[in-house]
Structures are given as structure tokens and as C-alpha cells.
Design a protein around this motif. Structure first.
Motif, PDB file in Angstrom:
ATOM      1  N   SER A 141     -27.276  33.092  -4.183  1.00 35.47           N
ATOM      2  CA  SER A 141     -25.922  33.664  -4.169  1.00 35.47           C
ATOM      3  C   SER A 141     -25.874  34.956  -3.355  1.00 35.47           C
ATOM      4  O   SER A 141     -24.918  35.196  -2.611  1.00 35.47           O
ATOM      5  CB  SER A 141     -25.422  33.902  -5.601  1.00 35.47           C
ATOM      6  N   GLU A 200     -15.016  33.354  -3.453  1.00 35.55           N
ATOM      7  CA  GLU A 200     -14.809  34.324  -4.541  1.00 35.55           C
ATOM      8  C   GLU A 200     -15.706  33.998  -5.735  1.00 35.55           C
ATOM      9  O   GLU A 200     -16.252  34.902  -6.388  1.00 35.55           O
ATOM     10  CB  GLU A 200     -13.340  34.325  -4.971  1.00 35.55           C
ATOM     11  N   THR A 201     -15.866  32.706  -6.028  1.00 31.98           N
ATOM     12  CA  THR A 201     -16.731  32.285  -7.129  1.00 31.98           C
ATOM     13  C   THR A 201     -18.176  32.673  -6.847  1.00 31.98           C
ATOM     14  O   THR A 201     -18.887  33.191  -7.719  1.00 31.98           O
ATOM     15  CB  THR A 201     -16.633  30.756  -7.334  1.00 31.98           C
ATOM     16  N   ILE A 206     -19.183  35.062  -4.918  1.00 35.20           N
ATOM     17  CA  ILE A 206     -19.292  36.525  -4.980  1.00 35.20           C
ATOM     18  C   ILE A 206     -19.454  36.989  -6.430  1.00 35.20           C
ATOM     19  O   ILE A 206     -20.266  37.871  -6.734  1.00 35.20           O
ATOM     20  CB  ILE A 206     -18.055  37.192  -4.346  1.00 35.20           C
ATOM     21  N   GLU A 207     -18.684  36.399  -7.341  1.00 37.30           N
ATOM     22  CA  GLU A 207     -18.788  36.780  -8.749  1.00 37.30           C
ATOM     23  C   GLU A 207     -20.170  36.461  -9.308  1.00 37.30           C
ATOM     24  O   GLU A 207     -20.746  37.252 -10.067  1.00 37.30           O
ATOM     25  CB  GLU A 207     -17.712  36.043  -9.562  1.00 37.30           C
ATOM     26  N   ARG A 243     -22.877  36.375  -7.481  1.00 35.00           N
ATOM     27  CA  ARG A 243     -23.730  37.372  -6.841  1.00 35.00           C
ATOM     28  C   ARG A 243     -23.681  38.709  -7.571  1.00 35.00           C
ATOM     29  O   ARG A 243     -24.703  39.328  -7.871  1.00 35.00           O
ATOM     30  CB  ARG A 243     -23.290  37.534  -5.375  1.00 35.00           C
ATOM     31  N   ASP A 244     -22.453  39.146  -7.890  1.00 35.73           N
ATOM     32  CA  ASP A 244     -22.296  40.427  -8.576  1.00 35.73           C
ATOM     33  C   ASP A 244     -22.949  40.404  -9.951  1.00 35.73           C
ATOM     34  O   ASP A 244     -23.561  41.390 -10.378  1.00 35.73           O
ATOM     35  CB  ASP A 244     -20.809  40.762  -8.710  1.00 35.73           C
ATOM     36  N   SER A 245     -22.822  39.291 -10.640  1.00 34.64           N
ATOM     37  CA  SER A 245     -23.449  39.162 -11.963  1.00 34.64           C
ATOM     38  C   SER A 245     -24.959  39.141 -11.844  1.00 34.64           C
ATOM     39  O   SER A 245     -25.680  39.670 -12.691  1.00 34.64           O
ATOM     40  CB  SER A 245     -22.967  37.888 -12.655  1.00 34.64           C
ATOM     41  N   THR A 272     -19.344  34.420 -20.292  1.00 35.91           N
ATOM     42  CA  THR A 272     -18.116  34.775 -19.584  1.00 35.91           C
ATOM     43  C   THR A 272     -18.164  34.287 -18.138  1.00 35.91           C
ATOM     44  O   THR A 272     -17.163  33.812 -17.596  1.00 35.91           O
ATOM     45  CB  THR A 272     -17.907  36.301 -19.607  1.00 35.91           C
ATOM     46  N   LEU A 273     -19.337  34.405 -17.514  1.00 35.47           N
ATOM     47  CA  LEU A 273     -19.496  33.937 -16.141  1.00 35.47           C
ATOM     48  C   LEU A 273     -19.287  32.427 -16.049  1.00 35.47           C
ATOM     49  O   LEU A 273     -18.599  31.939 -15.147  1.00 35.47           O
ATOM     50  CB  LEU A 273     -20.881  34.308 -15.608  1.00 35.47           C
ATOM     51  N   TYR A 298     -15.699  31.659 -16.249  1.00 40.87           N
ATOM     52  CA  TYR A 298     -15.044  32.014 -14.987  1.00 40.87           C
ATOM     53  C   TYR A 298     -15.228  30.895 -13.959  1.00 40.87           C
ATOM     54  O   TYR A 298     -14.276  30.510 -13.260  1.00 40.87           O
ATOM     55  CB  TYR A 298     -15.624  33.322 -14.455  1.00 40.87           C
ATOM     56  N   GLN A 348     -12.254  28.796 -12.117  1.00 39.27           N
ATOM     57  CA  GLN A 348     -12.129  28.760 -10.662  1.00 39.27           C
ATOM     58  C   GLN A 348     -12.071  27.323 -10.157  1.00 39.27           C
ATOM     59  O   GLN A 348     -11.315  26.999  -9.250  1.00 39.27           O
ATOM     60  CB  GLN A 348     -13.313  29.490 -10.010  1.00 39.27           C
TER      61      GLN A 348
END
Length: 321
Positions: free
Chosen positions: A36, A112-113, A115-116, A118-120, A190-191, A194, A198
């Protein structure tokens, strides 16, 4: 000397290849997170290359402009660019690029999915088998879209590269239930929620998918993947089952005709077109013939087409904007 957007394009491709290589490494527990991180980087570089190309090679198209205040408090009329701690120019974010460029809605949601995820990944490990399964669907869709976008934006074929993920996991359960997530951190749950939300945003009719379903089937007999019959001289003739054939060549001529009519701005069904079509039909990777009785290969066969044939038509006709 390479153009500025071409240099970014090369870096983007290398990031994508690195993502695949790390994901496919055996006994590597950080595969989803690494993929990711690198794949988001590949997309950001690709979007920046597109932005520069659309602006005639001007790198400042990526800079963040501002009008600084004068000493008297008034805004200066001179446009300057924001700089970071090193004094280099700040560039726009990947979200800015997704908003500024004309991008398919499904592709936006897909990136966007990613990226989320990746951020997590930066903050904690994602470790459940359910996450691995859901992630594979997003990652596979991302690679498919990456290949399509490279072709559409830069007319660049990456057929020489093996952009595939190895979806084998011999210790993954067949069925997932609530107990699967019983001991997972709340952030992990939560991820997953999400990702599922998405996926529901996808619209029909797009060549991009937010997530793909990957199925792996095992057969006891390696020869069971093909059926066969014998010719008059006793030579075995192998052929795909009907399901396997349809997976390779899903479109009949009427479907393909509608696809190309809607795809190109300069298409004319004339002698030149039939010559192009006839040339492509000599490639069995693009076109297959299905007999009414495949075991005896009798009757008049009907032609069916691979979705990859559009890439070949792209070389002869101009795609609609």
C-alpha cells in the motif's frame, strides 16, 4: 534527455514493480502494508506526471501558490510558491491531484481506499486473515487500473512486466465470521468497515473496479484443466471448457462493435477497418473460435474476443475525450 513527465513516469513504474516484488515475497509479514505504501507512491508519481504533461512540461504546475502579506498587512499581487523546511517548493498532495484531474469516479474511490490503508499501515500492523483477503481484492484492482491508466494517458504498454500478485494462502479459513475479528484492535475493525463501505460506492459501466474478487481453485488432476478429443490420426486435440473459454474471450462481435463505437472519435466501418480487424483476428491471444460441438470440432465456429483487443484498436484509432 528525458522529459520531466517521463522521468516521473519511470519512477512511478519502479515503485509499482517494487510493491509487487515485496508483496510476493515468501515469509514476509509486512506485505500488505509495504504494497500500500509503495503503490500509493506509484499513483502519486503517475498523477504528477499527468499534471506536468497536461501543462506542457511546466513543473510549477505542481507547486502550491500563495500571495504573501506585505509589511502593511496587504496581500502582495505577486504570486510566490510555498516552500518546505529545506527551502524546496511544496508540491500538491495526491488528494489535490485527484480533484484537479479528470479521473473516473471508481478509480478515485479505489485510490482513496488504498491511501487509507497506507495511512493505517504507518501506525499499526494489519494482521487478520480477513484483512489479507479484502486487501488482495483492492490491490489486484489497483494493478489492473494502473495498467489501464498508463495506456490511456501515456500510450505506454507494460506487457513486458508481470504485474500480478500471488493470491495463495494455504492457512486462510474458507469462511470468516465475527469470531475472526474477536481479538483484533478496534482500529483494525474500523478499517475493514471502511473498505466495505468504499466498495459499495462503485458504479456500473466503468473499466475500473474498487475491488476485485480473487478465486483460487485446486484440481486433483493437473490434466483436468483441459478437455480433449482425438483427431483421425490419433493426435489428442486439447480445448478449454466453455467456462474457461468465456473467461478468455468474453465478447462476441456485437458486444465488441458497441465497445469500439463508443470508444473512438474517428472510427469508420470501412475497408480499412475490416483490414485492421482481420489482422488482429490472426492472434489467438485476442480471438478464439468456439465450435457448436467442440469435442468433434464440427459446425461453423463463432469468433469471440478478449478484452485486450481494445488495446490493439487503440493503436489505430483516437479515443474519445
Amino acid at each position: 534527455m528525458k522529459s520531466r513527465h517521463a522521468s516521473l513516469l519511470d519512477k512511478s513504474l519502479q515503485a509499482a514493480l517494487s510493491a509487487i516484488e515485496l508483496y510476493n515475497k515468501p515469509n514476509f509479514s509486512y506485505r500488505e502494508e509495504s504494497f500500500s505504501i509503495l503503490m500509493v507512491n506509484a499513483w502519486e508519481l503517475l498523477l504528477k506526471a499527468k499534471k506536468i504533461k497536461d501543462n506542457n512540461g511546466r513543473v510549477n504546475a505542481l507547486y502550491i501558490g500563495e500571495y504573501k502579506k506585505k509589511r502593511n498587512g496587504e496581500k502582495s499581487k505577486k504570486l510566490t510558491y510555498k516552500t518546505n523546511r529545506t527551502g524546496n517548493y511544496h508540491t500538491v498532495s495526491i488528494f489535490d491531484l485527484l480533484s484537479a484531474l479528470d479521473i473516473d469516479s471508481n478509480l478515485k474511490v479505489q485510490i482513496e481506499t488504498l491511501i487509507e490503508i497506507r495511512d493505517s499501515a504507518v501506525h499499526y500492523m494489519n494482521s487478520t486473515k480477513l484483512f489479507e483477503k479484502e486487501f488482495l481484492g483492492v490491490a489486484t484492482a489497483s494493478l489492473k487500473s494502473y495498467e489501464i491508466t498508463l495506456q490511456d494517458w501515456f500510450n505506454k504498454s507494460i506487457s513486458d512486466y508481470d504485474l500480478s500478485l500471488i493470491p495463495l494462502s494455504f492457512n486462510a479459513p474458507d469462511v470468516f465470521n465475527i469470531e475472526t475479528l474477536k481479538n483484533a484492535p478496534q482500529a483494525h475493525k474500523t478499517l475493514l468497515e471502511y473498505i466495505l463501505k468504499q466498495r459499495s460506492k462503485g458504479v456500473m459501466g466503468s473499466e475500473h473496479s474498487i475491488s476485485l474478487i480473487v478465486e483460487v481453485k485446486y484440481k486433483k488432476n493437473a490434466d483436468a484443466s483441459n478437455s480433449y478429443s482425438f483427431s483421425k490420426d490419433g493426435t489428442p486435440i486439447f480445448y478449454d471448457s466453455e467456462d474457461e473459454f468465456k473467461n478468455k474471450y468474453p465478447w462476441d462481435w456485437s458486444t465488441l462493435r458497441e465497445k469500439i463505437k463508443n470508444r473512438y472519435s474517428d472510427l469508420l466501418i470501412n475497408k480499412e477497418f475490416w483490414a485492421v480487424k482481420g489482422g488482429l483476428e490472426s492472434d489467438d491471444k485476442l480471438v478464439g473460435e468456439w465450435y457448436p460441438d467442440p469435442t468433434k470440432r464440427t459446425g461453423t465456429p463463432k469468433k469471440f474476443y478478449s478484452t485486450n483487443i481494445l488495446k490493439e484498436f487503440d493503436k489505430h484509432y483516437t479515443k474519445k475525450v
